[in-house]
Design a protein around this motif. Structure first.
Motif, PDB file in Angstrom:
ATOM      1  N   GLU A 101      -5.108   3.770  -2.311  1.00 52.89           N
ATOM      2  CA  GLU A 101      -6.094   4.237  -1.334  1.00 52.89           C
ATOM      3  C   GLU A 101      -6.601   3.084  -0.483  1.00 52.89           C
ATOM      4  OE1 GLU A 101     -10.197   4.553  -3.717  1.00 52.89           O
ATOM      5  OE2 GLU A 101      -8.573   5.754  -4.568  1.00 52.89           O
ATOM      6  N   SER A 102      -6.590   1.877  -1.057  1.00 53.11           N
ATOM      7  CA  SER A 102      -6.977   0.669  -0.317  1.00 53.11           C
ATOM      8  C   SER A 102      -6.531  -0.550  -1.111  1.00 53.11           C
ATOM      9  CB  SER A 102      -8.493   0.616  -0.100  1.00 53.11           C
ATOM     10  OG  SER A 102      -9.156   0.347  -1.325  1.00 53.11           O
ATOM     11  N   MET A 103      -6.473  -1.674  -0.453  1.00 52.90           N
ATOM     12  CA  MET A 103      -6.144  -2.913  -1.152  1.00 52.90           C
ATOM     13  C   MET A 103      -7.267  -3.277  -2.116  1.00 52.90           C
ATOM     14  SD  MET A 103      -3.131  -3.616  -0.444  1.00 52.90           S
ATOM     15  CE  MET A 103      -3.170  -4.994  -1.541  1.00 52.90           C
ATOM     16  N   GLU A 136       0.836  -1.212   0.000  1.00 50.13           N
ATOM     17  CA  GLU A 136       0.000   0.000   0.000  1.00 50.13           C
ATOM     18  C   GLU A 136       0.866   1.257   0.000  1.00 50.13           C
ATOM     19  OE1 GLU A 136      -2.482  -0.522   3.447  1.00 50.13           O
ATOM     20  OE2 GLU A 136      -4.178  -1.142   2.210  1.00 50.13           O
TER      21      GLU A 136
END
Length: 105
Positions: free
Chosen positions: A37-39, A31
């Protein structure tokens, strides 16, 4: 030999097999490396085919590090990767899939 039930994938560098696994620490590293911003956003990029070669390398390096490899992006780029770019993308997608599946397959 990699254990798919443990989320592992086998990656060959310089004619040697390595075990790769996206551990929690490897995911956090991934990340940060990609500024994701997110997985989920990263996974969606792979599912939609909107990933870059940088994404692929970052996933593979994070997985290798999660599997105990001590190298980084520079060492990965200097190594001989078995399989070429298509295989690299497939292995990166497989690492992500195995990291987020409950049964590990």
């Amino acid at each position: 030999m990699a254990n798919p039930w443990a989320g592992e994938v086998e990656i060959w560098l310089d004619e040697r097999p390595h075990v790769a696994k996206l551990t929690l620490g490897a995911l956090a590293e991934l990340e940060a490396e990609l500024g994701a911003e997110s997985m989920i956003a990263l996974i969606e990029r792979f599912e939609a085919g909107r990933f870059s070669s940088r994404d692929v390398i970052a996933v593979l390096v994070a997985g290798l590090r999660g599997g105990g490899w001590g190298g980084g992006v520079g060492e990965f780029n200097a190594a001989q990767f078995r399989g070429g770019p298509v295989q690299a993308a497939q292995l990166a997608a497989l690492l992500l899939a195995r990291a987020f599946r409950a049964d590990g397959a």
